[in-house]
Design a protein around this motif. Structure first.
Motif, PDB file in Angstrom:
ATOM      1  N   MET B 185       0.820  -1.207   0.000  1.00  0.00           N
ATOM      2  CA  MET B 185       0.000   0.000   0.000  1.00  0.00           C
ATOM      3  C   MET B 185       0.858   1.263   0.000  1.00  0.00           C
ATOM      4  O   MET B 185       0.369   2.343  -0.328  1.00  0.00           O
ATOM      5  CB  MET B 185      -0.882  -0.033   1.252  1.00  0.00           C
ATOM      6  CG  MET B 185      -2.144   0.767   1.143  1.00  0.00           C
ATOM      7  SD  MET B 185      -3.176   0.130  -0.136  1.00  0.00           S
ATOM      8  CE  MET B 185      -3.909  -1.248   0.727  1.00  0.00           C
ATOM      9  N   SER B 186       2.156   1.095   0.361  1.00  0.00           N
ATOM     10  CA  SER B 186       3.056   2.243   0.440  1.00  0.00           C
ATOM     11  C   SER B 186       2.975   3.125  -0.777  1.00  0.00           C
ATOM     12  O   SER B 186       2.658   4.311  -0.709  1.00  0.00           O
ATOM     13  CB  SER B 186       4.502   1.773   0.562  1.00  0.00           C
ATOM     14  OG  SER B 186       4.630   0.966   1.673  1.00  0.00           O
ATOM     15  N   MET B 187       3.275   2.507  -1.904  1.00  0.00           N
ATOM     16  CA  MET B 187       3.335   3.273  -3.141  1.00  0.00           C
ATOM     17  C   MET B 187       1.970   3.893  -3.443  1.00  0.00           C
ATOM     18  O   MET B 187       1.885   5.016  -3.913  1.00  0.00           O
ATOM     19  CB  MET B 187       3.735   2.366  -4.307  1.00  0.00           C
ATOM     20  CG  MET B 187       5.091   1.731  -4.117  1.00  0.00           C
ATOM     21  SD  MET B 187       6.425   2.917  -4.327  1.00  0.00           S
ATOM     22  CE  MET B 187       7.839   1.831  -4.281  1.00  0.00           C
ATOM     23  N   ALA B 188       0.922   3.135  -3.111  1.00  0.00           N
ATOM     24  CA  ALA B 188      -0.426   3.632  -3.379  1.00  0.00           C
ATOM     25  C   ALA B 188      -0.692   4.901  -2.571  1.00  0.00           C
ATOM     26  O   ALA B 188      -1.218   5.881  -3.080  1.00  0.00           O
ATOM     27  CB  ALA B 188      -1.448   2.560  -3.038  1.00  0.00           C
ATOM     28  N   VAL B 189      -0.281   4.886  -1.308  1.00  0.00           N
ATOM     29  CA  VAL B 189      -0.484   6.068  -0.473  1.00  0.00           C
ATOM     30  C   VAL B 189       0.300   7.240  -1.037  1.00  0.00           C
ATOM     31  O   VAL B 189      -0.162   8.370  -1.088  1.00  0.00           O
ATOM     32  CB  VAL B 189      -0.066   5.788   0.989  1.00  0.00           C
ATOM     33  CG1 VAL B 189      -0.064   7.075   1.792  1.00  0.00           C
ATOM     34  CG2 VAL B 189      -0.988   4.775   1.610  1.00  0.00           C
ATOM     35  N   ARG B 190       1.517   6.934  -1.498  1.00  0.00           N
ATOM     36  CA  ARG B 190       2.342   8.000  -2.031  1.00  0.00           C
ATOM     37  C   ARG B 190       1.693   8.605  -3.279  1.00  0.00           C
ATOM     38  O   ARG B 190       1.646   9.811  -3.453  1.00  0.00           O
ATOM     39  CB  ARG B 190       3.733   7.474  -2.371  1.00  0.00           C
ATOM     40  CG  ARG B 190       4.619   8.572  -2.915  1.00  0.00           C
ATOM     41  CD  ARG B 190       6.059   8.175  -2.974  1.00  0.00           C
ATOM     42  NE  ARG B 190       6.328   7.290  -4.084  1.00  0.00           N
ATOM     43  CZ  ARG B 190       7.535   6.785  -4.337  1.00  0.00           C
ATOM     44  NH1 ARG B 190       8.536   7.037  -3.529  1.00  0.00           N
ATOM     45  NH2 ARG B 190       7.733   6.020  -5.359  1.00  0.00           N
ATOM     46  N   GLU B 191       1.179   7.737  -4.134  1.00  0.00           N
ATOM     47  CA  GLU B 191       0.656   8.230  -5.402  1.00  0.00           C
ATOM     48  C   GLU B 191      -0.680   8.939  -5.234  1.00  0.00           C
ATOM     49  O   GLU B 191      -0.894  10.007  -5.769  1.00  0.00           O
ATOM     50  CB  GLU B 191       0.505   7.067  -6.406  1.00  0.00           C
ATOM     51  CG  GLU B 191       1.829   6.430  -6.817  1.00  0.00           C
ATOM     52  CD  GLU B 191       2.854   7.446  -7.304  1.00  0.00           C
ATOM     53  OE1 GLU B 191       2.456   8.453  -7.934  1.00  0.00           O
ATOM     54  OE2 GLU B 191       4.052   7.265  -7.033  1.00  0.00           O
ATOM     55  N   ASN B 192      -1.592   8.315  -4.521  1.00  0.00           N
ATOM     56  CA  ASN B 192      -2.878   8.961  -4.352  1.00  0.00           C
ATOM     57  C   ASN B 192      -3.608   8.435  -3.130  1.00  0.00           C
ATOM     58  O   ASN B 192      -4.250   7.385  -3.142  1.00  0.00           O
ATOM     59  CB  ASN B 192      -3.753   8.763  -5.591  1.00  0.00           C
ATOM     60  CG  ASN B 192      -4.909   9.720  -5.593  1.00  0.00           C
ATOM     61  OD1 ASN B 192      -5.484  10.002  -4.546  1.00  0.00           O
ATOM     62  ND2 ASN B 192      -5.255  10.214  -6.758  1.00  0.00           N
ATOM     63  N   GLU B 193      -3.519   9.229  -2.096  1.00  0.00           N
ATOM     64  CA  GLU B 193      -4.015   8.809  -0.804  1.00  0.00           C
ATOM     65  C   GLU B 193      -5.534   8.627  -0.779  1.00  0.00           C
ATOM     66  O   GLU B 193      -6.065   7.711  -0.181  1.00  0.00           O
ATOM     67  CB  GLU B 193      -3.629   9.893   0.187  1.00  0.00           C
ATOM     68  CG  GLU B 193      -3.455   9.396   1.564  1.00  0.00           C
ATOM     69  CD  GLU B 193      -2.896  10.502   2.412  1.00  0.00           C
ATOM     70  OE1 GLU B 193      -3.677  11.070   3.172  1.00  0.00           O
ATOM     71  OE2 GLU B 193      -1.697  10.797   2.290  1.00  0.00           O
ATOM     72  N   ILE B 194      -6.206   9.545  -1.476  1.00  0.00           N
ATOM     73  CA  ILE B 194      -7.665   9.530  -1.402  1.00  0.00           C
ATOM     74  C   ILE B 194      -8.230   8.286  -2.090  1.00  0.00           C
ATOM     75  O   ILE B 194      -9.183   7.662  -1.617  1.00  0.00           O
ATOM     76  CB  ILE B 194      -8.235  10.831  -1.968  1.00  0.00           C
ATOM     77  CG1 ILE B 194      -7.861  11.942  -0.976  1.00  0.00           C
ATOM     78  CG2 ILE B 194      -9.722  10.755  -2.160  1.00  0.00           C
ATOM     79  CD1 ILE B 194      -8.312  13.301  -1.337  1.00  0.00           C
ATOM     80  N   ARG B 195      -7.603   7.889  -3.160  1.00  0.00           N
ATOM     81  CA  ARG B 195      -8.059   6.657  -3.823  1.00  0.00           C
ATOM     82  C   ARG B 195      -7.869   5.455  -2.913  1.00  0.00           C
ATOM     83  O   ARG B 195      -8.691   4.541  -2.909  1.00  0.00           O
ATOM     84  CB  ARG B 195      -7.290   6.458  -5.127  1.00  0.00           C
ATOM     85  CG  ARG B 195      -7.778   7.404  -6.192  1.00  0.00           C
ATOM     86  CD  ARG B 195      -7.201   7.074  -7.529  1.00  0.00           C
ATOM     87  NE  ARG B 195      -7.342   8.216  -8.415  1.00  0.00           N
ATOM     88  CZ  ARG B 195      -6.661   8.363  -9.520  1.00  0.00           C
ATOM     89  NH1 ARG B 195      -5.778   7.452  -9.893  1.00  0.00           N
ATOM     90  NH2 ARG B 195      -6.843   9.424 -10.273  1.00  0.00           N
ATOM     91  N   VAL B 196      -6.777   5.473  -2.153  1.00  0.00           N
ATOM     92  CA  VAL B 196      -6.552   4.380  -1.203  1.00  0.00           C
ATOM     93  C   VAL B 196      -7.726   4.281  -0.242  1.00  0.00           C
ATOM     94  O   VAL B 196      -8.216   3.197   0.052  1.00  0.00           O
ATOM     95  CB  VAL B 196      -5.242   4.603  -0.426  1.00  0.00           C
ATOM     96  CG1 VAL B 196      -5.124   3.626   0.727  1.00  0.00           C
ATOM     97  CG2 VAL B 196      -4.052   4.462  -1.350  1.00  0.00           C
ATOM     98  N   GLU B 197      -8.196   5.440   0.187  1.00  0.00           N
ATOM     99  CA  GLU B 197      -9.289   5.429   1.146  1.00  0.00           C
ATOM    100  C   GLU B 197     -10.594   4.940   0.512  1.00  0.00           C
ATOM    101  O   GLU B 197     -11.386   4.268   1.149  1.00  0.00           O
ATOM    102  CB  GLU B 197      -9.445   6.807   1.775  1.00  0.00           C
ATOM    103  CG  GLU B 197      -8.181   7.149   2.550  1.00  0.00           C
ATOM    104  CD  GLU B 197      -8.328   8.270   3.552  1.00  0.00           C
ATOM    105  OE1 GLU B 197      -9.311   9.017   3.445  1.00  0.00           O
ATOM    106  OE2 GLU B 197      -7.466   8.364   4.421  1.00  0.00           O
ATOM    107  N   TYR B 198     -10.769   5.250  -0.744  1.00  0.00           N
ATOM    108  CA  TYR B 198     -11.959   4.738  -1.432  1.00  0.00           C
ATOM    109  C   TYR B 198     -11.909   3.218  -1.576  1.00  0.00           C
ATOM    110  O   TYR B 198     -12.922   2.553  -1.676  1.00  0.00           O
ATOM    111  CB  TYR B 198     -12.119   5.395  -2.796  1.00  0.00           C
ATOM    112  CG  TYR B 198     -12.804   6.740  -2.694  1.00  0.00           C
ATOM    113  CD1 TYR B 198     -14.125   6.814  -2.249  1.00  0.00           C
ATOM    114  CD2 TYR B 198     -12.144   7.915  -3.016  1.00  0.00           C
ATOM    115  CE1 TYR B 198     -14.757   8.046  -2.130  1.00  0.00           C
ATOM    116  CE2 TYR B 198     -12.765   9.135  -2.898  1.00  0.00           C
ATOM    117  CZ  TYR B 198     -14.070   9.206  -2.455  1.00  0.00           C
ATOM    118  OH  TYR B 198     -14.704  10.402  -2.332  1.00  0.00           O
TER     119      TYR B 198
END
Lengths: 442, 318, 298
Positions: B185-198
């Motif tokens: 999830m690291s890279m995902a948080v870095r790239e776009n945090e809000i999408r991670v939350e969705y």
């Protein structure tokens, strides 16, 4: 195959790099020289006040030892340390205790150092002591002040020596001086940097005053500026408003000079009596800007206090030093020189006892333990902490400006015997002070 | 066996080789190795954060906390390395857990600087505390290992072995963690945090977990350092320049591989050692200069050199 | 009462000192989002250059008050030189990299410059106390203050006001605000961001050097002065809100007055004042007292 190749990459780098360097570089020392490491502050705030003068002092002596040009009482013992030339490795003490311990190991194990003469900061000395003992490396501390070295960190040293008195002596000598010269003083306060040296200096002076002049009150608002803060406006105002006429200060280097500039501009030195415990480092440099009439110490009979000591060794040292660096030697120069002389004395004495052959480290240690030798300005008695801690006379005086000579001079100098200001052998400094300084011979 | 993890294999080979080398290494080299392992572990924690796009300029806080915790326990009479290091690690992790509630809300340079601010507070507290030796620090006696009390060179040899084993386990653990969903999830948080939350994950929780992890390993590095050096002092343990060195190592290593941090730490130690030896008055110049050169010419760290070599090797020559 | 006056005056002087030390850092951070560690070097070079020029100046027979020109000249020379060289020679290659890398690059540059300083000026300290002696001092009951250090207050007000007016009342200021708010859109609107960055960095550098140059007469200009300043400036900027000029002003005042109060009333805790305020601000308002709002990226 491919897997092996790629994973080998990780292994190769981690081990290969380490191993290649680790196994190949051995310690190669020419047998005919003595490698002496001289760590001292070459960068940072400690450099101008202590580090560079100490390096200069050590250099003068090392060169004279190698050429055999030291005057009496070292004029008959030939060139070098027990006949061998000194190869000096001068390097930087900056960066804190941890880095210095790493560097100490490097110098011993990688560069084949035979002995260390150096370290200025108490913090570094405290960090180095256990390692020096572990690696069985002869280490002479010429300067650092904390009594903890032999009182707490290692009470039975074998390889570590210190060739000047420790900080307890400063506090005691200062209090004795105040008692003798300002018997009617109404109280005292202080301004000391908020770090180990400043805290220790104030504590020792305060403890000694409480014993020697119990009726004189100490201020509860002694000032504690952060080290290297450089701006002392509020502190100077607070000192001006304080009731106590005497101000104790262990400021040094740039902080001291900034305090003097800012205090002079506001007339502080006319209103209060200042007592500077290590201000000699800045005295020559400040020249006419020195505040006159202040009580001054140099942590022993060094620097400006030795200006008029008329011995062949001291006259020679001052002349060579001034010719070479165009400034008189200060405390650090004398102390470092005294440390190097300890090595000269011990190696030569050990060689003589060894039938003229080059001595082993153990023999050098035996020669230095408990010995008395001639420093530049005073005799050094290695008679504390099993013969590993030096005691010397201590001097305090009043700084004045000599108009005719155009240089600062010390007046009303009081000299205290070593046994008057240093705790007796085997006694903890703080406990000695708290217990009323029993056994002091003044 | 369809898939063999090359990093795990590589790490294991390196581990075994170093284990063996421990008994033959020159003493000074072992000491540098020990420091590299300690600093490398801290950098490992920074790597985990960095993958999330966060850099801390204050991990000397946890390094210093771990070091002082271990050292203070020796004052209380505890000398077992297992206990000291475990305690140092845990206490630093606990602090990271607490501060994490605040810090996980911040990103980018604010995160970096808030960390630095907290580390400066610790520095101030240590300097003020006379009982802890203020700026002088205090010395730490040689540790024992489950009752075994080595002497002389054996202290360092045993400590190296001890550190090596734990570092190996930690590095493997971190590596495997980074491959899990949460780790990935690291890279995902870095790239776009809000999408991670969705997607149903809490970015803050992901960051908080990583932050605690980084605090734990920094505490471990600090405790090891305190035992290896035999001394703790604020200037070399908790000052902001120490934090800067950790980030230096991370940049030097690149974030491509967990093993890289140790290579980076070793290279850092070597640069410093040799700069000190050959340019006693100008070592900062060399250190700063090498760092600049790496930032300018090796933006992805030394690891990228190897990747490039590998690509060149693979490419068939025409 | 006298103590109260002393606290106020000492506090104001120290606040002004802090503001002068911190303002260059905050300007650069505000516009470029770069925490410029090299700021410490600018300060140190400014101080050394000032001490050197002042020393040279007072060996001539020129009018005494011209010494102040030497101080401002030193700040200008150092700031222009390092500002342009660093921005054009180093930073512009790093703008596309992440901000931590840039901080580290400035840290590396700081290490390099620390030793360059040693190479140029050696380890001996330099003094330039003449301007301080020139202004004399005023007495008030048991207190006395030197006018030179009182003039810190005037300089801080001039610098602060100048920056504030420049930002809010000029076209340049508006352009700058636009760049601060959104770099990419400003560029799309035809603002030459490259020039804005260069000018900002140079102004920040000159301000950093001015801090050193103006403070030089009151201190011993010696190795290591740059390191101390970084930490101090950084603390003020964190307290006030990173990148905010009014923030830096309020932060300086808060720290300066509290510190003076501590020195006069509880000197034991002086060391902690700055850390305590920082901790309190961080705990309740971690973005600093005056931080500009941050848009969340989607």
């Amino acid at each position: 195959m491919n897997i092996m190749k790629r994973s080998g990459r990780v292994a190769l780098l981690a081990t290969g790099l380490a191993a290649a360097i680790g196994f190949t570089a051995g310690a190669a020392t020419a047998a005919e020289t003595v490698v002496m490491a001289v760590p001292t502050f070459l960068t940072g705030a400690g450099a101008p006040a202590f580090g560079v003068p100490a390096r200069n002092g050590a250099e003068v002596i090392i060169e004279a030892i190698n050429k055999g040009t030291l005057p009496a009482p070292y004029d008959k013992s030939g060139k070098g340390l027990a006949g061998r030339q000194i190869e000096a490795l001068i390097y930087d003490e900056s960066g804190g205790g941890v880095k210095q311990v790493a560097e100490f190991r490097n110098k011993v194990q990688k560069q084949g150092v035979d002995l260390f003469v150096g370290y200025i900061s108490s913090g570094t000395c405290a960090a180095i002591t256990p390692v020096a003992e572990e690696l069985k490396m002869l280490t002479i501390f010429p300067i650092c002040g904390t009594p903890r070295i032999f009182e707490e960190i290692n009470t039975t040293p074998k390889y570590v020596f210190r060739t000047m008195g420790h900080a307890t002596a400063d506090g005691v000598a200062e209090a004795l001086y105040v008692k003798a010269n300002m018997a009617d003083v109404k109280g005292y306060t202080g301004i000391n940097q908020n770090y180990a040296w400043g805290q220790d200096s104030w504590r020792d002076f305060d403890l000694a005053m409480k014993q020697l002049m119990p009726a004189v009150p100490a201020s509860d608002k002694a000032q504690w500026p952060k080290i290297f803060s450089g701006q002392y406006g509020a502190e100077i105002s607070a000192l001006m408003l304080s009731e106590e006429p005497l101000v104790h200060s262990s400021l040094w280097g740039g902080d001291l000079e900034a305090f003097i500039f800012q205090g002079s501009a506001r007339g502080l030195f006319r209103k209060k009596k200042l007592l500077f415990s290590v201000a000699d480092t800045s005295v020559y440099r400040l020249g006419k800007k020195v505040p006159t009439g202040v009580i001054l110490g140099a942590r022993g009979p060094y620097g400006i206090f030795a200006a008029n000591v008329d011995t062949p060794l001291n006259n020679w040292f001052r002349k060579v030093y001034i010719d070479r660096y165009s400034t008189p030697p200060v405390g650090g120069s004398y102390q470092a020189a005294q440390g190097v002389l300890a090595a000269k004395f011990a190696y030569d004495k050990a060689a003589a006892a060894n039938g003229g052959k080059f001595p082993s480290t153990d023999q050098v240690i035996a020669a230095l333990e408990g010995a008395t030798y001639q420093g530049i300005a005073a005799e050094v008695h290695m008679n504390r902490s099993n013969g590993h801690q030096a005691a010397t006379i201590h001097q305090i005086g009043i700084l004045e400006w000599d108009k005719d000579a155009g240089e600062p001079i010390m007046t009303k100098v009081a000299t205290f015997p070593a046994d008057c200001v240093m705790p007796p052998p085997g006694v903890n400094g703080t406990e000695w002070l708290k217990g009323g300084m029993k056994g002091a011979k003044c | 066996m369809r898939h063999i993890d090359k990093t795990v294999v590589g790490l294991t080979i390196a581990f075994l080789a170093l284990l063996f080398a421990d008994f033959f290494m020159a003493e000074w080299m072992r000491f540098i190795g020990l420091q590299s392992l300690a600093r490398g572990t801290v950098a490992l924690g920074l790597l985990v954060l960095w993958r999330t796009g966060l850099v801390s300029f204050g991990h000397a806080l946890y390094f210093g906390f771990g070091a002082y915790a271990a050292a203070m326990l020796t004052l209380l009479g505890y000398h077992d390395a297992f206990f000291l290091v475990f305690a140092g690690t845990l206490i630093a992790g606990l602090l990271a857990f607490l501060l994490g509630f605040l810090l996980r809300r911040y990103r980018a340079i604010f995160f970096a600087l808030l960390n630095m601010a907290f580390s400066m507070i610790l520095y101030g507290v240590i300097v003020k505390t006379e009982a802890l030796g203020s700026t002088d620090g205090f010395s730490v006696l040689a540790p024992t290992f489950l009752g075994y009390a080595p002497e002389g060179e054996a202290v360092q040899t045993t400590l190296f072995l001890f550190t090596l084993v734990f570092t190996y386990l930690i590095t493997l653990g971190v590596h495997l963690y980074l491959k899990t969903t949460l780790g990935g999830m690291s890279m995902a948080v870095r790239e776009n945090e809000i999408r991670v939350e969705y997607l149903g994950y809490s970015a803050e929780k992901v960051i908080h977990f990583k932050y605690v992890l980084s605090g734990l390993v920094a505490g471990f590095g600090g405790a090891i350092m305190a035992l290896a050096i035999g001394q703790v002092d604020p200037d070399s343990m908790a000052n902001w320049t120490v934090s800067g060195e950790f980030v230096f190592i991370t940049i030097l290593s690149g974030i491509g591989n967990v093993a890289a941090t140790f290579v980076g730490a070793l290279v850092f130690e070597l640069i410093r050692t040799y700069a000190f030896e050959y340019a006693p008055q100008f070592w900062q110049f060399i250190l700063g200069g090498s760092l600049l050169a790496i930032i300018m010419f090796l933006p992805d760290g030394i690891w990228s050199v190897l990747s490039r070599l590998r690509k060149a090797e693979k490419a068939p020559s025409p | 009462m006298l103590t109260l006056i002393a606290i106020l005056v000492d506090g104001l002087i120290y606040s002004s000192y802090l503001f002068m030390v911190a303002v260059g850092l905050t300007v650069i951070f505000g516009v470029m989002k770069i925490l410029n560690v090299t700021h410490g070097s600018f300060y140190a070079f400014g101080a050394y250059m000032s001490a050197t020029l002042v020393g040279i100046y007072y060996q001539t027979d020129l009018p005494e008050f011209g010494g102040f020109l030497a101080i401002f000249g030193a700040a200008l020379v150092v700031g222009l030189f390092f500002g342009v060289v660093l921005e054009r020679g180093l930073l512009r290659f790093l703008y596309h990299r992440d901000e931590h890398t840039i901080v580290l690059a400035t840290f590396a540059m700081f290490l390099v410059l620390e030793d360059v300083l040693l190479m140029i000026w050696g380890t001996d300290p330099y003094y330039a106390t003449e301007p301080m002696g020139l202004l004399g001092f005023i007495d008030y009951e048991a207190l006395s203050y030197d006018l030179y250090r009182l003039s810190f207050i005037a300089l801080a007000i001039v610098v602060g006001l100048g920056l504030w007016l420049g930002l809010t009342r000029t076209k340049w200021g508006k352009i700058l605000l636009a760049v601060i708010f959104d770099r990419e859109i400003s560029q799309a609107m035809g603002i030459n961001v490259t020039v804005v960055f260069l000018v900002t960095f140079v102004i920040g550098s000159i301000l950093g050097a001015l801090g050193g140059a103006y403070i030089a007469p009151t201190i011993s200009v010696s190795p290591g002065i740059g390191v101390e300043v970084i930490v101090l400036a950084f603390a003020v900027v964190v307290i006030g809100g990173m990148g905010s000029i009014p923030g830096a002003m309020i932060g300086s005042l808060l720290v300066g007055i509290s510190r003076a109060a501590a020195v006069h009333k509880f000197p034991e805790i002086e060391l902690f004042v700055i850390y305590a305020i920082m901790a309190a601000v961080l705990a309740f308002r971690p973005e600093g007292l005056f931080a500009p709002a941050q848009a969340r990226k989607i």
